[in-house]
Each structure stands twice: as structure tokens, then as C-alpha cells.
Design a protein around this motif. Structure first.
Motif, PDB file in Angstrom:
ATOM      1  N   LYS A  51       8.497  -0.602  -1.421  1.00 35.95           N
ATOM      2  CA  LYS A  51       8.326   0.477  -2.395  1.00 35.95           C
ATOM      3  C   LYS A  51       7.016   1.203  -2.119  1.00 35.95           C
ATOM      4  N   VAL A  76       8.015  -5.666  -1.892  1.00 35.79           N
ATOM      5  CA  VAL A  76       8.227  -6.241  -3.227  1.00 35.79           C
ATOM      6  C   VAL A  76       9.468  -7.131  -3.157  1.00 35.79           C
ATOM      7  N   HIS A  77       9.922  -7.650  -4.314  1.00 36.20           N
ATOM      8  CA  HIS A  77      11.036  -8.611  -4.298  1.00 36.20           C
ATOM      9  C   HIS A  77      12.275  -8.061  -3.600  1.00 36.20           C
ATOM     10  N   HIS A  82       1.696  -4.006  -6.624  1.00 40.16           N
ATOM     11  CA  HIS A  82       2.697  -3.084  -7.188  1.00 40.16           C
ATOM     12  C   HIS A  82       2.992  -3.511  -8.632  1.00 40.16           C
ATOM     13  N   ASP A 101       5.662  -4.060  -9.964  1.00 42.28           N
ATOM     14  CA  ASP A 101       6.716  -5.090  -9.963  1.00 42.28           C
ATOM     15  C   ASP A 101       6.126  -6.498 -10.028  1.00 42.28           C
TER      16      ASP A 101
END
Ligand code: FMN
Length: 367
Positions: free
Chosen positions: A144, A139-140, A116, A118
Motif C-alpha cells: 500500500k 501490509v497484511h 501504515h 493498517d
């Protein structure tokens, strides 16, 4: 493969075996498992050495997938092997495993489109072709939607091969016993192999030979560093996760050709996820795992949903040389002893699989 001399009352699965000079205490391999405990710089924590050393009773440990470069990253808190700090942290892992008499290979990873922006300061992840995976990625800050990756330019591909070469050399510096090239689970190498994710029209796409070019270049580069005797390759011909990745249009032909080429390179082993990873052992897409195996003359590590009975059956009838287990090792650091004694197996709640700290990771008790 040679069986080592052992007491005759020991069952085959627990007998030591030597494969091209690599002495393994038994035939159970710990499968690679991403546990997402590294820091933002991809450095494994100090307690990763405890985690792996606790599991050194396995005949061979394959580490969690490890990014070969910053570009390779797909998920938060996964480890790398391209910086000095990462190499130092891995060195304490290999030393701890070796102190306990274990053997450990590093799994080399590039996630390709299973990533991603990100993870890349807002830039798109790279892939053979600009085809968006279906669904979402961790993701963090949660989940997503996947985005459309950027198709690699042809001149970028040899540089990625170089990244693999450097990562393989770093793995040697870190004291590993060998490396496993992650060519499974729809990450970058498999994205090149399958015609469902590779629409290129240059030397890296189109014909089967072209689609295999990049993965085989990677394996050759890693073999230059380690020698073929210490290189394995992981495959998953009919796994469709992550990214709801469609199968190749002729999986059997594609993976037969791949295994034939890997066999010619003389690598140590192929590590095969038979079926859909973690889900089912059903054959699909025309793939017959017993026939596929015949294409490769090195050792064959079978994986996916094996329990002790199934593993002993596969070893006894020669359909596998070694069997790997993943999930059973999470909550059972002494899995080999438990299997040997027919002891109870603990089950790890999924919340401990990815992320967090030592809890649910390096704090599982032995029997
Ligand atoms: C938490 C978790 C993380 C995993 N991470 C990886 C990985 O980093 N590399 C890989 O090749 N497979 C990975 N896998 C797949 C396992 O290696 C294995 O193929 C799968 O769990 C099926 O084997 P099992 O039924 O013995 O668990 C992971 C599986 C789990 C459960």
C-alpha cells in the motif's frame, strides 16, 4: 579488544576475540534480518529457536529488528519485546543459542513513519514531522502507499524513551547477551537525526544537537539498563531506503557528531552499514567511512555486501574489528564452517525472505 589464544594456523577472521569481557568465537557477526514469521501478537514461533541456534556458529548473532511497543510496529508478523508472551518466546531462542555456544543480541526497533495505519487500527504512524515517505509498504494484504505520519508531541517523546528502557529490561529477562539500538535504515531514530525528515522547531529539531537529542536519550536509557559494555548502535548514514528517504544535508558532520557522542557514552560497538544497504558500497553524500570510524573508540562492525575476501581485508588492515553478514546466513546455517572450508554457498530465493513458515527459514541443510 583482545585476541584469545588460538592455534596459529587459524585465520584471523575465525579466531576468537574478547571485547570488554564478551567472548566471541570468531569475528563474523550475523546481521539483523527481519523474517516476518511471528504471529499477530508479535510472538516469534517455536521454530525461531531452531533458526537462531542453527546459526550459533557466528561470533555474534544480532536478531531481526524487534518492536519495542505496539506503536513501534511497521510491518506484519514482526516480533515484539513488550509482552510476557514475547519475552517467553525469546527466552527459548536465547537458551537454544546459548546451548550451542553462541552469543545473541536483540535489535530494538521503532519504525516511526515507515509504517501504515493498517498496523495501528487505522491511526497514523508517528514521526518527528508529518512528512510522507515515497513509495509503498508491505501490509497484511500486499503493498500500500505510504501515508503522511502524525508528528509526535514533545511530551510523547520521553514516553518512547521509556518504552525503549522497558524493552531493554525485557531483553535482559529474556536472556540476551546485549542489545543493539536500531538507529539505521530510516526508522524512527534516523528520522530524528536527518534534517530531511526532521522539521521540528522544539528541543528535538533544528540544530544538530537537537536532532541527536532523542536518539542519544534512547541510547542513554538502554545503557542505564544494560551498562555501556553490552549496548551497540546500528547506523546507515547514506542508505536511502525504505521510503526513498533523502540524505541529511551534511551527512559527514551529522554522523561524526553522533559517533562522537556515542563514543563518549562508551558503548560497546557501532554497527555500520557502509553504502546503500544491500545495494552498493559506494560512498556518497560526502561520507568517508574510514574517517567516520575514527570518531568512535569502541568496536566497529562493518557491514554491507562483504564476502570472505573483503572481510579478511578489512580485518587485516584494521578498518573493522568485526564484519557482519546478512544474506549469506539465510540459506547457510553453517556459514562459518563453509567460509572456513571454502565450501559452496547456497542462495535463498527472495520469496523466503519475509513471511511464510519454517520452509526456507529453519530447514536449510548444513554442508
Ligand atoms: C531479508 C532481510 C531483512 C533485513 N532486516 C533487517 C533488520 O531487521 N534490521 C536491520 O538493521 N537490517 C536488516 N537488514 C539489512 C541487513 O542487516 C544487512 O545490512 C544487509 O543485508 C547488507 O548486508 P549483506 O550484504 O551481508 O546481506 C535486512 C536485510 C535482509 C536481506
Amino acid at each position: 579488544m583482545e585476541s584469545d589464544k588460538t592455534p596459529s594456523n587459524e585465520r584471523q577472521i575465525f579466531q576468537p576475540v574478547t571485547i570488554r569481557g564478551l567472548k566471541l568465537a570468531n569475528r563474523v557477526v550475523m546481521a539483523p534480518m527481519t523474517r516476518s514469521r511471528s504471529n499477530e501478537e508479535g510472538v516469534p514461533p517455536a521454530y525461531a529457536a531452531d533458526y537462531y541456534a542453527q546459526r550459533a556458529g557466528a561470533g555474534l548473532i544480532i536478531t531481526e529488528a524487534t518492536n519495542i511497543s505496539a506503536q513501534a510496529r511497521g510491518y506484519p508478523r514482526t516480533p515484539g519485546i513488550w509482552t510476557d508472551a514475547q519475552v517467553r518466546a525469546w527466552k527459548s531462542v536465547t537458551e537454544a543459542v546459548h546451548r550451542r555456544g553462541g552469543k545473541i543480541f536483540l535489535q530494538l526497533w521503532h519504525t516511526g513513519r515507515i509504517s501504515h495505519p493498517d498496523m495501528h487500527g487505522g491511526s497514523a504512524p508517528v514521526a518527528p514531522s508529518a512528512i510522507r515517505p515515497s513509495g509503498q509498504i508491505r501490509v497484511h494484504d500486499g503493498m500500500k502507499d505510504f501515508i503522511t505520519p502524525r508528528a509526535l508531541e514533545a511530551d510523547e517523546i520521553p514516553r518512547i524513551v521509556d518504552d525503549y528502557r522497558k524493552a531493554a529490561a525485557n531483553a535482559m529477562t529474556a536472556g540476551f547477551d546485549g542489545v543493539e539500538v536500531h538507529s539505521a535504515n530510516n526508522y524512527l531514530l534516523e528520522q530524528f537525526i536527518r534534517d530531511s525528515t526532521n522539521f521540528r522547531s522544539d528541543a528535538y529539531g533544528g540544530s544538530l544537537q537537537n536532532r541527536l537529542r532523542f536518539p542519544l536519550d534512547v541510547v542513554r536509557a538502554v545503557v542505564e539498563v544494560w551498562g555501556a559494555d553490552r549496548v551497540g548502535v546500528r547506523i546507515s548514514p547514506i542508505t536511502t531506503t525504505p521510503g526513498e528517504t533523502p540524505l541529511d544535508s551534511d551527512s559527514m558532520a551529522t554522523y561524526s557528531a553522533y559517533l562522537g557522542a556515542l563514543s563518549a557514552l562508551g558503548i560497546l560497538y557501532v554497527h555500520d552499514i557502509e553504502g546503500v544497504t544491500q545495494m552498493s558500497r559506494e560512498e556518497a553524500g560526502g561520507v568517508r567511512f574510514d574517517q567516520l570510524r575514527q570518531r568512535f573508540r569502541g568496536a566497529y562492525i562493518a557491514n554491507n555486501n562483504y564476502n570472505l575476501a573483503l572481510a579478511e581485508g578489512a580485518l587485516a588492515n584494521g578498518s573493522a574489528d568485526l564484519v557482519s553478514m546478512g544474506r549469506p546466513f539465510i540459506a547457510n546455517p553453517d556459514l562459518i564452517e563453509r567460509l572456513r572450508k571454502n565450501g559452496p554457498l547456497a542462495d535463498a530465493p527472495k520469496e523466503y525472505w519475509y513471511g511464510g513458515d519454517a520452509t526456507g527459514y529453519s530447514d536449510w541443510p548444513t554442508l
